[in-house]
Design an enzyme around this catalytic site. Sequence first.
Site, PDB file in Angstrom:
ATOM      1  CG  HIS A 139      81.718  23.492  75.733  1.00 20.05           C
ATOM      2  ND1 HIS A 139      82.519  24.441  75.143  1.00 20.05           N
ATOM      3  CD2 HIS A 139      80.582  24.150  76.097  1.00 20.05           C
ATOM      4  CE1 HIS A 139      81.901  25.602  75.150  1.00 20.05           C
ATOM      5  NE2 HIS A 139      80.721  25.455  75.729  1.00 20.05           N
ATOM      6  CD  GLU A 140      77.251  22.489  76.845  1.00 13.11           C
ATOM      7  OE1 GLU A 140      76.978  23.209  77.831  1.00 13.11           O
ATOM      8  OE2 GLU A 140      77.359  22.931  75.684  1.00 13.11           O
ATOM      9  CG  HIS A 170      79.148  25.918  80.391  1.00  7.27           C
ATOM     10  ND1 HIS A 170      79.626  27.199  80.471  1.00  7.27           N
ATOM     11  CD2 HIS A 170      79.020  25.640  79.071  1.00  7.27           C
ATOM     12  CE1 HIS A 170      79.786  27.672  79.242  1.00  7.27           C
ATOM     13  NE2 HIS A 170      79.438  26.744  78.371  1.00  7.27           N
TER      14      HIS A 170
HETATM   15 ZN   LIG Z   1      79.361  27.039  76.264  1.00  7.29          ZN
END
Ligand SMILES: [Zn+2]
Length: 600
Positions: free
Chosen positions: A388-389, A392
């Site tokens: 997830h990170e 980003h």
């Molecule tokens: Zn997030």
Amino acid sequence: MEIKSRSEIDPKYTWDLTRVFADDEAWEAEFTAIRTLTDDLSAYAGTLASGKTAVLAALKAAFDMMERFERLCVYAMMRQNEDASVTKYLAMNDRAGSLNATVMTAFSFLVPELLALPEGTLEAYEADPDFADYSAFLHDVIRKKPHTLSAEAEQMYAMAGDAMMTADNTSEMLRTLDLNLGTTRDEDGKQAPLTDATFVLFLTSMDRQVRRRAFNNMMTRYAAMGNTFAALYAGQVKVDMFCSRVRHFASSREASMFNEDVPESVYDSLIEAVHQGIGAMNAYLLILRAVVGVPKLHMYDLYCGNVADFEIKMDIEEAFQMFLKAVEPLGRDYVEDASRALNERWIDVYENKGKRSGAYSCGSSYGSTPYVLLNYKPNYDGVSTLCHEMGHAMHSYYSNKNQPFPKADYSIFVAEVASTTNEILLNEYLRREYRDSRQAQIGLIGNMLEHFRTTVFRQTLFAEFEMKAHQMAEAGESLTQELLSKTYYDLVKQYYGRVCVVDKSVASEWMRIPHFYSPFYVYKYATSFCAATALAQNILSGDPEKIAAYRRFLTLGSSMSPIEELKVAGVDLSTPEPVCKALDYFADLVLEYHGLLSNP
Ligand SMILES: [Zn+2]
């Protein structure tokens, strides 16, 4: 296990912030330099009417200052997040915060002077290649012009800002400090404190009475403060109405969505499509009822269904390799670029004393690399958070690389798309890897189904609740506890009532949701998740054009409106189609889950 202090952590697994500032002295020097820059910038005030050269010079000076100031802030923030007990970094962070006011004041002449230029001038600048770096900023100034007030009115509006936070602040004080949630009986029959943290644990208890009591106690204690919560929320809605009317909008929702340049049809399309998916969710609830093993499913039974847990244990090196495998469908160069993150120390991996909890990615260090803060745990959640990170981080990496600073920072509306896409790619990768393990399939699909229920269905229900509350207030109705609770209850019944017994106590649940004090925010969780689901399907189809489209999206920063950027990626959220497509994926998973559970 004893939590280590920061000095005990292998530096290899800490982030290397020397790419932002070589050391704290360099930061101090920059702090002083920026103070001077703010004075320099003030010298541009009053010059913009003299023509193109002056406007360009002012824009360049303003954004150069912002770029350097942002770097100053993120360094102090990340240093402080390493260990909150280090007072030096606490002080640096505070000073950066105070400098913010000076920077903003220095910047503040810009928009009013631009708006005062003769009709058509800004439009000409926006189209002029010399202004290419600033075209998105100018576009936004032009777009907001009809809703911008006179300088004097803007100043008054800004002065009221603090007071307008009262409902939000007070509700938070009430929820987190003053409201005593009392106790509830645990699995041993003993009274145990009921808090937001223990509530989650009680709801996953295999002892149904524990779940039922915790849920009812929680709702009863909130209901006892119902008039206060209703008055606070009504106060928030009045603030939203005031802000929208002052700026000449027809409704609070229009004002809120206009600000991010997202058409209101996105909100309506989401609700319309999710309503069509309620049947599929209730099919999932039927399966859940069988898994939990109860004759009638109540709201307090929903969180203990994921009994078939699938656990993978791996250190960060293995987890990182798994991340790289999962994102392989995005292309070799994506994998190559992403593979730098661990060796080049973009990531602060492990928990240590005083470190900020949770996880985040910070892409605001333009000109450097993105950074990721984790508190890595060696399980599925840990790997999923890493993916997830890194989603980003790679979005920031490509946007920063391809866009000038004023266009690099992507908007909140698109922010969770790349991160969620990576989570889905991980889930799909593991399902391929463990295709022969029934237990793994049940765990992985069960995880995704819950993700869907809590992100798409629950958040859309919230979005619908706040939309109705605002509409009622805007039509002159008074938002009493009775009205708000009835509205909430009816929605829960509409979403869950085909399979669940919806007890009256759930009517007070809206009082617990802090996000309602950030109006029209939660729908973005649902749209991002649906967009990510649709995009992950595109990527996994292997179609080179679809993959290239998604990769192009990652480079866009904030150079286009969020809806246009997502169209580039391959989803058009102004129509119900991507949400429907995501819900089809959900329905397929429900069928697969059912098949797995009924054929041991
Ligand atoms: Zn997030």
